[in-house]
Design an enzyme around this catalytic site. Structure first.
Site, short mmCIF file in Angstrom:
data_model
loop_
_atom_site.label_atom_id
_atom_site.label_comp_id
_atom_site.label_asym_id
_atom_site.label_seq_id
_atom_site.Cartn_x
_atom_site.Cartn_y
_atom_site.Cartn_z
N CYS A 286 24.74 -17.73 -4.64
CA CYS A 286 24.43 -16.50 -3.89
C CYS A 286 25.68 -15.71 -3.53
CB CYS A 286 23.60 -16.83 -2.66
SG CYS A 286 24.43 -17.77 -1.36
N HIS B 10 19.26 -11.21 -5.39
CA HIS B 10 19.99 -12.40 -4.95
C HIS B 10 19.83 -13.52 -5.97
CE1 HIS B 10 16.44 -14.69 -2.90
NE2 HIS B 10 15.98 -13.86 -3.79
N HIS C 110 22.71 -18.24 3.19
CA HIS C 110 22.31 -17.45 2.02
C HIS C 110 22.67 -15.99 2.24
CE1 HIS C 110 20.25 -16.85 -1.74
NE2 HIS C 110 19.51 -15.89 -1.22
#
Length: 421
Positions: free
Chosen positions: A335, A395, A383
């Protein structure tokens, strides 16, 4: 989709409720927003017993054909396994970002160790130079017959005695200065050696810690694969039993039950195929991670331009590429590796770690978000994605998945950051 599946199973089987977390057999098919791990991510005895050894029809107490509650039992097992897998995925996301942070710290330690080594080389050279100078002056003093002033005054030509005494005195002062310089150089050398030893030891501790984190991620990948294999087996068993129910209902001329069973079987087959693809991506990601050396983090890439619009454009260009821990492009990403890549292309250098990216620009609220802003999730910032407008982000979600567009996870949203602002 989930209410339809629950209704179908309710028609086909009595027994355990199928409306628990995960939504029965459809759990995971469109997991737009993960739930926060319960019990701090720990698993209880139910999920611990829910291993691939407990496969349907096996000796581990799996569901047996012919019981009225078979379909409901399998769906409950699928829900429990999916909850276990989601908890594991959260832990792996946290561990992956910790791994990224340690790579950055290792890069810093490498630079510190290189600086310390250079300082030690400089100190060694200073000691050699001071030692050579001291030795040369000592030799000159010896050749002059010693430094006794009385001896100099009483020997040789009396007319030059004072000149000789002055020269010897100057030599003596230089020799004392050389001795002092040598002592200071040796002191600096000792401190430089100690600093070099400490930085080398600190670097080695980070190398060892990084290796341990790699082992942990690889072990988690193995567990992730086993859980997915268990889910695939359960979906296959669910499909098989639903087909049997469909056949029995057709023989009994119960069209509604036959149609419901057929739909259940169809959905189970679709989920089994999806899980099989996910398991394949997990295996690929694990192999790629294992093959990549544990290196210090490279300097953040820069060189592009265009700002937020370019960042969003670059993010769209990465759609479909697989998630791999620690990957920063161009073929795979995690990420924070994805957000680092796209903003690097836009001319802004940000670190490959969510914790550092959180401070890499101006903080913005949900109402202030514009395309290109980074969006962060979880109290532990496990994240990050890139906002593209209309409540959506691009993402790299986790192992087993690819870079994709998804609704922002508002329930765990922590805030936004505008890089370069």
């Amino acid at each position: 989709m989930r209410p339809v599946l629950i209704t179908l199973l309710g028609v086909l089987a009595a027994g355990p409720s199928l409306t628990g977390a995960g939504g029965g057999i459809g759990a995971g098919m469109a997991r737009a927003e993960p739930n926060a791990p319960t019990r701090g991510g720990d698993t209880n005895s139910d999920t611990n017993s829910d291993t691939p050894d407990d496969t349907p029809g096996g000796s581990g107490g799996g569901p047996q054909v012919g019981h009225a509650e078979d379909l409901g039992s399998i769906a409950a097992q699928i829900t429990a396994t999916r909850a276990h897998l989601d908890d594991l995925n959260h832990k792996m996301s946290v561990a992956a970002e910790q791994y990224n942070a340690e790579r950055i710290r290792l890069a810093e330690a490498e630079r510190a160790a290189a600086t310390a080594a250079q300082q030690l080389r400089t100190a060694d050279a200073a000691v050699r130079h001071a030692s050579d100078r001291h030795r040369g002056l000592a030799t000159s003093a010896y050749r002059s017959g010693g430094l006794e002033q009385l001896s100099i005054l009483l020997t040789g030509d009396p007319r030059t005695a004072l000149d000789r005494a002055g020269a010897v005195d100057a030599l003596s002062r230089r020799q004392r200065a050389a001795e002092s310089d040598l002592r200071l150089a040796r002191h600096d050398q000792t401190e430089a050696k100690q600093a070099a030893d400490e930085t080398r030891a600190g670097r080695q501790r980070l190398v060892d810690s990084l290796a341990e984190r790699r082992r942990g991620l690889e072990e988690s990948a193995g567990e992730q694969g086993r859980l997915l294999d268990g889910l695939i087996a359960r979906q296959a068993e669910l499909e098989r039993q639903a087909r049997e129910r469909e056949a029995a209902a057709l023989r009994a001329r119960k069209a509604a039950e036959a149609a419901a069973a057929a739909e259940t079987a169809r959905q189970a087959a679709l989920e089994r195929d999806r899980l099989t693809r996910e398991a394949g991506l997990v295996t690929t990601a694990g192999n790629a991670f294992a093959a990549a050396p544990a290196l210090p983090a490279a300097p953040p890439p820069t060189g592009g331009s265009g700002g937020a619009a370019r960042a969003v454009q670059e993010a769209r260009a990465q759609l479909g590429k697989p998630y791999v821990w620690g990957a920063e492009g161009p073929d795979s990403f995690d990420c924070s590796g994805l957000t680092q890549w796209v903003w690097g292309k836009a001319g802004v250098s940000i670190p490959h770690y969510t914790g550092d990216q959180w401070t890499a620009g101006r903080r913005v609220t949900r109402d202030e978000l514009i395309p290109g802003d980074l969006v962060f999730f979880g109290a532990d910032l496990y994240h990050v994605g890139i906002y593209i407008g209309n409540g959506q982000m691009i993402h790299a979600p986790r192992t087993g998945e690819v870079v994709r567009i998804e609704n922002v996870w508002w329930s765990t949203f922590q805030g936004g950051v505008r890089p370069g602002a």
